[in-house]
Design an enzyme around this catalytic site. Structure first.
Site, PDB file in Angstrom:
ATOM      1  N   MET D   1      54.893  15.884  67.475  1.00 56.32           N
ATOM      2  CA  MET D   1      53.838  16.610  68.133  1.00 56.32           C
ATOM      3  C   MET D   1      52.970  17.443  67.231  1.00 56.32           C
ATOM      4  O   MET D   1      52.170  18.185  67.768  1.00 56.32           O
ATOM      5  CB  MET D   1      54.424  17.452  69.259  1.00 56.32           C
ATOM      6  CG  MET D   1      54.123  18.859  69.248  1.00 56.32           C
ATOM      7  SD  MET D   1      55.256  19.781  68.214  1.00 56.32           S
ATOM      8  CE  MET D   1      56.227  18.576  67.374  1.00 56.32           C
ATOM      9  N   PRO D   2      53.107  17.283  65.900  1.00 57.53           N
ATOM     10  CA  PRO D   2      51.874  17.710  65.237  1.00 57.53           C
ATOM     11  C   PRO D   2      50.737  16.800  65.711  1.00 57.53           C
ATOM     12  O   PRO D   2      50.855  15.569  65.665  1.00 57.53           O
ATOM     13  CB  PRO D   2      52.163  17.509  63.746  1.00 57.53           C
ATOM     14  CG  PRO D   2      53.651  17.569  63.646  1.00 57.53           C
ATOM     15  CD  PRO D   2      54.141  16.924  64.902  1.00 57.53           C
ATOM     16  N   ILE D   3      49.689  17.430  66.230  1.00 64.80           N
ATOM     17  CA  ILE D   3      48.502  16.693  66.654  1.00 64.80           C
ATOM     18  C   ILE D   3      47.373  17.100  65.723  1.00 64.80           C
ATOM     19  O   ILE D   3      47.087  18.285  65.577  1.00 64.80           O
ATOM     20  CB  ILE D   3      48.152  16.987  68.124  1.00 64.80           C
ATOM     21  CG1 ILE D   3      49.269  16.467  69.034  1.00 64.80           C
ATOM     22  CG2 ILE D   3      46.808  16.343  68.506  1.00 64.80           C
ATOM     23  CD1 ILE D   3      49.103  16.818  70.505  1.00 64.80           C
TER      24      ILE D   3
END
Lengths: 61, 61, 61, 61, 61, 61
Positions: D1-3
């Site tokens: 979920m690093p975006i």
């Protein structure tokens, strides 16, 4: 003033966006008890070579 | 390093964007006392079926 | 419906933000001939370890 | 979920974007010890009249 | 002028962010052949009740 | 891969965010016929001195 930005892969019809705008707005109004007029939604459509997941372009999957 | 993102409905001329860039940059420099070279501005133009207010697409208003 | 997002290094006073909001709004109204009530501004303040330029954190400069 | 969202001046080839997606994903996985499948990357390409630095449009430089 | 925005779950150390900034910058420079000084990175840390996947808050998983 | 970013004035409870995440996800799944697991939502809470409408800070209204 909930301001919503939605990133989508391109290819949705205007009718799909119309339904999306209605439903997402209602979801926010119901959850936060804010007036409908306060909700702004920005949709951004991405080409399939402008999105990547797990290091791979969407167009290469 | 103030970085500014501006979402606009499509249809502005290059001259309007030129004036917008100048004026917004000056507004930031005057307010924050930062150097002009530190200010970056990203403009994003939206089709009228990609923005909604109060649950309605802009193109349906 | 110009929607503006401004990323700033933390440490601005409320008075600086007040002036920033006024001046940036006026800059947009003058450039695009839109009504003042259409302009929304989101400011986001970054810690100095959450911004990097040229590969270096701001707090390390 | 690093975006990850990356704003670029337009004009990159699909091959450049492919390499960018691979390398940025690997950089994040190595730095944060997160799984590769958790990393999403959105690229947005800007026309040269939609980016300004120091109050000047990119197309005017 | 590649401008990068990275959304992260909170809890990274400054050292992790330092490495992230270095590695992501290098990844971009190598992929796009742009100068290192052109790359800006904004990191935004999210509380675990401010991110959701599949309709569930991260803090509820 | 619809990725949603929602800007909110601060002061929502975790329960409100939980409901928001559920309802907005369902709204997107129903509108776009995408799997629930594809939907990511980022919420960002703004202090009332970090949002302005019509040139006035929210905290001054």
């Amino acid at each position: 003033m909930p301001i919503v930005q939605i990133e989508l892969i391109e290819g949705r019809t205007v009718e799909q966006k119309r339904v999306l705008a209605e439903k997402v707005t209602r979801a926010i109004v119901e959850s936060l008890s804010c007036p409908e007029t306060a909700v702004s939604i920005i949709m951004r459509e991405m080409q399939t070579d402008n999105f990547a997941k797990a290091g791979k372009l969407w167009c290469d999957k």
